[in-house]
Design an enzyme around this catalytic site. Structure first.
Site, PDB file in Angstrom:
ATOM      1  N   PRO A  26       6.419  -2.459   7.249  1.00 35.28           N
ATOM      2  CA  PRO A  26       7.455  -2.832   8.226  1.00 35.28           C
ATOM      3  C   PRO A  26       8.612  -1.829   8.202  1.00 35.28           C
ATOM      4  O   PRO A  26       9.091  -1.453   7.126  1.00 35.28           O
ATOM      5  CB  PRO A  26       7.924  -4.204   7.732  1.00 35.28           C
ATOM      6  CG  PRO A  26       6.803  -4.720   6.887  1.00 35.28           C
ATOM      7  CD  PRO A  26       6.180  -3.522   6.258  1.00 35.28           C
ATOM      8  N   ALA A  60      10.883  -5.999  10.201  1.00 34.04           N
ATOM      9  CA  ALA A  60      11.418  -7.314   9.851  1.00 34.04           C
ATOM     10  C   ALA A  60      11.916  -7.975  11.133  1.00 34.04           C
ATOM     11  O   ALA A  60      12.807  -7.454  11.806  1.00 34.04           O
ATOM     12  CB  ALA A  60      12.570  -7.148   8.862  1.00 34.04           C
ATOM     13  N   GLN A 102       6.107  -9.047  10.380  1.00 38.20           N
ATOM     14  CA  GLN A 102       6.888  -9.441   9.209  1.00 38.20           C
ATOM     15  C   GLN A 102       7.997 -10.382   9.674  1.00 38.20           C
ATOM     16  O   GLN A 102       8.827 -10.011  10.502  1.00 38.20           O
ATOM     17  CB  GLN A 102       7.505  -8.225   8.510  1.00 38.20           C
ATOM     18  CG  GLN A 102       8.157  -8.649   7.188  1.00 38.20           C
ATOM     19  CD  GLN A 102       8.913  -7.543   6.473  1.00 38.20           C
ATOM     20  OE1 GLN A 102       9.788  -6.914   7.066  1.00 38.20           O
ATOM     21  NE2 GLN A 102       8.602  -7.293   5.210  1.00 38.20           N
ATOM     22  N   TYR A 191      17.001 -10.013   0.666  1.00 36.18           N
ATOM     23  CA  TYR A 191      17.214 -10.868   1.834  1.00 36.18           C
ATOM     24  C   TYR A 191      17.039 -12.337   1.433  1.00 36.18           C
ATOM     25  O   TYR A 191      16.855 -12.646   0.251  1.00 36.18           O
ATOM     26  CB  TYR A 191      16.297 -10.427   2.986  1.00 36.18           C
ATOM     27  CG  TYR A 191      16.616  -8.997   3.408  1.00 36.18           C
ATOM     28  CD1 TYR A 191      17.882  -8.683   3.907  1.00 36.18           C
ATOM     29  CD2 TYR A 191      15.710  -7.966   3.222  1.00 36.18           C
ATOM     30  CE1 TYR A 191      18.203  -7.374   4.246  1.00 36.18           C
ATOM     31  CE2 TYR A 191      16.033  -6.657   3.559  1.00 36.18           C
ATOM     32  CZ  TYR A 191      17.281  -6.364   4.072  1.00 36.18           C
ATOM     33  OH  TYR A 191      17.610  -5.075   4.390  1.00 36.18           O
ATOM     34  N   ARG A 239       5.794 -10.112   1.071  1.00 37.56           N
ATOM     35  CA  ARG A 239       6.369  -8.931   0.408  1.00 37.56           C
ATOM     36  C   ARG A 239       7.384  -9.411  -0.606  1.00 37.56           C
ATOM     37  O   ARG A 239       8.298 -10.171  -0.272  1.00 37.56           O
ATOM     38  CB  ARG A 239       7.028  -7.998   1.416  1.00 37.56           C
ATOM     39  CG  ARG A 239       7.868  -6.926   0.745  1.00 37.56           C
ATOM     40  CD  ARG A 239       8.240  -5.782   1.644  1.00 37.56           C
ATOM     41  NE  ARG A 239       7.119  -4.845   1.772  1.00 37.56           N
ATOM     42  CZ  ARG A 239       7.222  -3.613   2.257  1.00 37.56           C
ATOM     43  NH1 ARG A 239       8.389  -3.161   2.665  1.00 37.56           N
ATOM     44  NH2 ARG A 239       6.173  -2.824   2.350  1.00 37.56           N
ATOM     45  N   GLY A 345       5.184   3.950   4.873  1.00 34.65           N
ATOM     46  CA  GLY A 345       6.318   3.800   5.770  1.00 34.65           C
ATOM     47  C   GLY A 345       6.759   5.140   6.331  1.00 34.65           C
ATOM     48  O   GLY A 345       6.332   5.573   7.412  1.00 34.65           O
ATOM     49  N   ARG A 346       7.565   5.856   5.533  1.00 38.18           N
ATOM     50  CA  ARG A 346       8.162   7.092   6.053  1.00 38.18           C
ATOM     51  C   ARG A 346       7.127   8.140   6.419  1.00 38.18           C
ATOM     52  O   ARG A 346       7.284   8.857   7.414  1.00 38.18           O
ATOM     53  CB  ARG A 346       9.170   7.630   5.028  1.00 38.18           C
ATOM     54  CG  ARG A 346      10.412   6.769   4.952  1.00 38.18           C
ATOM     55  CD  ARG A 346      11.206   7.025   3.713  1.00 38.18           C
ATOM     56  NE  ARG A 346      10.487   6.594   2.521  1.00 38.18           N
ATOM     57  CZ  ARG A 346      10.952   6.692   1.280  1.00 38.18           C
ATOM     58  NH1 ARG A 346      12.140   7.209   1.074  1.00 38.18           N
ATOM     59  NH2 ARG A 346      10.253   6.272   0.251  1.00 38.18           N
TER      60      ARG A 346
HETATM   61  C1  LIG Z   1      13.735   3.172   8.309  1.00 35.88           C
HETATM   62  C2  LIG Z   1      13.159   2.157   7.365  1.00 35.88           C
HETATM   63  C3  LIG Z   1      13.087   0.822   7.761  1.00 35.88           C
HETATM   64  C4  LIG Z   1      12.540  -0.144   6.895  1.00 35.88           C
HETATM   65  N1  LIG Z   1      12.416  -1.432   7.320  1.00 35.88           N
HETATM   66  C5  LIG Z   1      11.817  -2.360   6.539  1.00 35.88           C
HETATM   67  C6  LIG Z   1      11.565  -3.666   7.010  1.00 35.88           C
HETATM   68  O1  LIG Z   1      11.802  -3.996   8.172  1.00 35.88           O
HETATM   69  N2  LIG Z   1      10.997  -4.555   6.144  1.00 35.88           N
HETATM   70  C7  LIG Z   1      10.646  -4.208   4.872  1.00 35.88           C
HETATM   71  O2  LIG Z   1      10.129  -5.038   4.127  1.00 35.88           O
HETATM   72  N3  LIG Z   1      10.844  -2.947   4.415  1.00 35.88           N
HETATM   73  C8  LIG Z   1      11.392  -2.029   5.216  1.00 35.88           C
HETATM   74  N4  LIG Z   1      11.519  -0.732   4.795  1.00 35.88           N
HETATM   75  C9  LIG Z   1      10.844  -0.337   3.541  1.00 35.88           C
HETATM   76  C10 LIG Z   1       9.452   0.237   3.890  1.00 35.88           C
HETATM   77  O3  LIG Z   1       8.636  -0.736   4.490  1.00 35.88           O
HETATM   78  C11 LIG Z   1       8.744   0.797   2.655  1.00 35.88           C
HETATM   79  O4  LIG Z   1       8.516  -0.269   1.761  1.00 35.88           O
HETATM   80  C12 LIG Z   1       9.546   1.879   1.962  1.00 35.88           C
HETATM   81  O5  LIG Z   1      10.029   2.812   2.889  1.00 35.88           O
HETATM   82  C13 LIG Z   1       8.711   2.580   0.904  1.00 35.88           C
HETATM   83  O6  LIG Z   1       7.537   3.121   1.477  1.00 35.88           O
HETATM   84  P1  LIG Z   1       7.436   4.673   1.899  1.00 35.88           P
HETATM   85  O7  LIG Z   1       7.764   5.492   0.699  1.00 35.88           O
HETATM   86  O8  LIG Z   1       6.004   4.843   2.343  1.00 35.88           O
HETATM   87  O9  LIG Z   1       8.415   4.906   3.010  1.00 35.88           O
HETATM   88  C14 LIG Z   1      12.091   0.242   5.616  1.00 35.88           C
HETATM   89  C15 LIG Z   1      12.183   1.571   5.222  1.00 35.88           C
HETATM   90  C16 LIG Z   1      12.691   2.530   6.084  1.00 35.88           C
HETATM   91  C17 LIG Z   1      12.722   3.971   5.641  1.00 35.88           C
END
Ligand SMILES: Cc1cc2nc3c(=O)[nH]c(=O)nc-3n(C[C@H](O)[C@H](O)[C@H](O)COP(=O)(O)O)c2cc1C
Length: 390
Positions: A26, A60, A102, A191, A239, A345-346
């Site tokens: 997410p 989210a 989510q 949260y 999560r 994610g990123r």
């Molecule tokens: C821009 C951005 C928005 C995110 N939004 C959410 C979210 O809506 N819900 C959530 O559980 N985590 C959120 N995260 C965390 C990511 O889902 C992920 O767990 C985190 O970035 C680590 O994974 P990665 O290294 O592949 O980016 C967000 C992260 C980023 C960078």
């Protein structure tokens, strides 16, 4: 396809088959208007479906107005908001991917600035009202600020809790009405539901606070109510922040207890993240008790051990997330048995075609057959270059 490649092995959970093990984590986009999805959301999420991720989660998505992190967050507290997401969900499914949502409530971390403005991420103040970002009252298990300088949230009473639980259920029903196949409950990152679990967020003296049983009560009630509202064949994910990384916070042992309980009430997969309860983590996110350094904090796969621990010690399936970048790395996580799924994610925002590139790199799709037919000319050209270089 080489038989041994796990990343592209389908996974059936209940009655839902994910075509591969790659999940779009997410990702808040802070680009919604009054909780409504915009063209940006269609464009952003449909890119991952073009890239053929197995399961695409929405960001989210707030179950009630006051449960948004920012005014730019997606919401699903009314039918019209759900309808605005419908074309995106239909597109994801039309590409052979599975669409998930989510569901979230920001709790005491609500009412903050979108990241794109000055002091982004900090609490809204009356000064923000002038540009249409009026602050609102955040709510929480206990009247404790996120950290120094943050406003005090209002403590929720039991009527409020019933209302929030009902909002999670109503949101679930709306999600299924627009074609969502998987729900993830956001119980992480400080949260609302996480702040009930963690002793750092919950100092209640009623049945929703105290020892771990009482702190788990509300999140488990929400999970049970959401499960009951879902079709039997649909998977439910949660999560969690597997550890708070802070003295006297939530621990990996606590997470194992929570996962056992969630599993017995019908949660299928735990998505293992960490931190976020407030203030900077001070300890390594493992049981070593070692101080946190910038090097030890967020290296590749730094949260994989949590997914592994939950999978090994409980009945629940697990999803690993956090700095998973390389196809071979993702494959090794699955091969090692640490997790059933990997979420990115990123890296996926950077390259939405990551799953297709991974399929090529791991020898699953040497001839680009998995690519959307509309892009056939592009991959024909790539194949030609490849042949010329052989
Ligand atoms: C821009 C951005 C928005 C995110 N939004 C959410 C979210 O809506 N819900 C959530 O559980 N985590 C959120 N995260 C965390 C990511 O889902 C992920 O767990 C985190 O970035 C680590 O994974 P990665 O290294 O592949 O980016 C967000 C992260 C980023 C960078």
């Amino acid at each position: 396809m080489p038989e041994s490649v796990k990343l592209f092995e389908p996974l059936t959970i209940r009655g839902c088959t994910l075509p591969n093990r790659i999940v779009v984590s997410p990702l808040c986009q802070y680009s919604a208007v009054d909780g409504f999805a915009q063209p940006w959301h269609f464009s952003h999420l449909s890119a991952f479906a073009r890239g053929k991720a197995g399961l695409v989660f929405t960001e989210a998505t707030a179950v009630e107005d006051r449960g948004r992190i920012t005014r730019g967050c997606l919401g699903i507290w009314n039918d019209a908001q759900a309808d605005a997401l419908r074309p995106t969900i239909e597109f994801i499914e039309s590409m052979g991917c599975v669409a998930g949502m989510q569901l979230a409530h920001a709790g005491r971390k609500a009412s903050t600035r979108v990241p794109f403005v000055e002091k982004g991420g900090s609490p809204l103040t009356e000064e923000d009202a002038a540009r249409g970002e009026t602050p609102w009252q955040a709510v929480a298990p206990s009247p404790l600020p996120v950290t120094d300088g943050w406003p005090l949230p209002r403590e929720l009473d039991t009527d409020d809790l019933a209302e929030i639980k009902a909002a999670f259920v109503a949101a679930t029903l709306r999600a299924f009405a627009i074609g969502i196949k998987v729900i993830e409950l956001h119980m992480a990152h400080g949260y609302l539901l996480h702040s009930f679990l963690s002793p750092l967020g919950n100092q209640r003296s009623d049945e929703y606070g105290g020892d771990i049983e009482d702190r788990m009560r509300f999140p488990l009630e929400v999970a049970a109510a959401v499960r009951a509202a879902m079709p039997d064949e649909a998977p439910l994910f949660a999560r969690i922040s597997a550890v708070d990384g802070r003295e006297d916070g939530w621990t990996l042992e606590d997470s194992a207890v929570l996962c056992e309980r969630m599993s017995s009430l019908g949660v299928d997969v735990v998505d293992c993240s960490s931190g976020g309860i407030g203030g900077a983590p001070r300890f390594r996110n493992d049981d070593s008790g070692q101080p946190l350094t910038s090097d030890s904090a967020r290296g590749p796969g730094f949260q994989v051990p949590y997914a592994q621990r939950m999978r090994e010690t409980t009945d629940i399936m697990s999803m690993a997330v956090g700095v998973i970048i390389d196809p071979q790395q993702a494959e090794s996580i699955l091969q090692s048995g640490a997790a059933d799924l990997v979420a990115l994610g990123r890296e996926l925002m950077y390259e939405p075609f990551w799953p297709l590139h991974a399929a090529e790199a791991l020898g699953v799709d040497p001839d680009y057959k998995m690519w959307p037919k509309q892009y056939g000319w592009a991959v024909d050209r790539r194949a030609q270059i490849k042949r010329m270089n052989e």
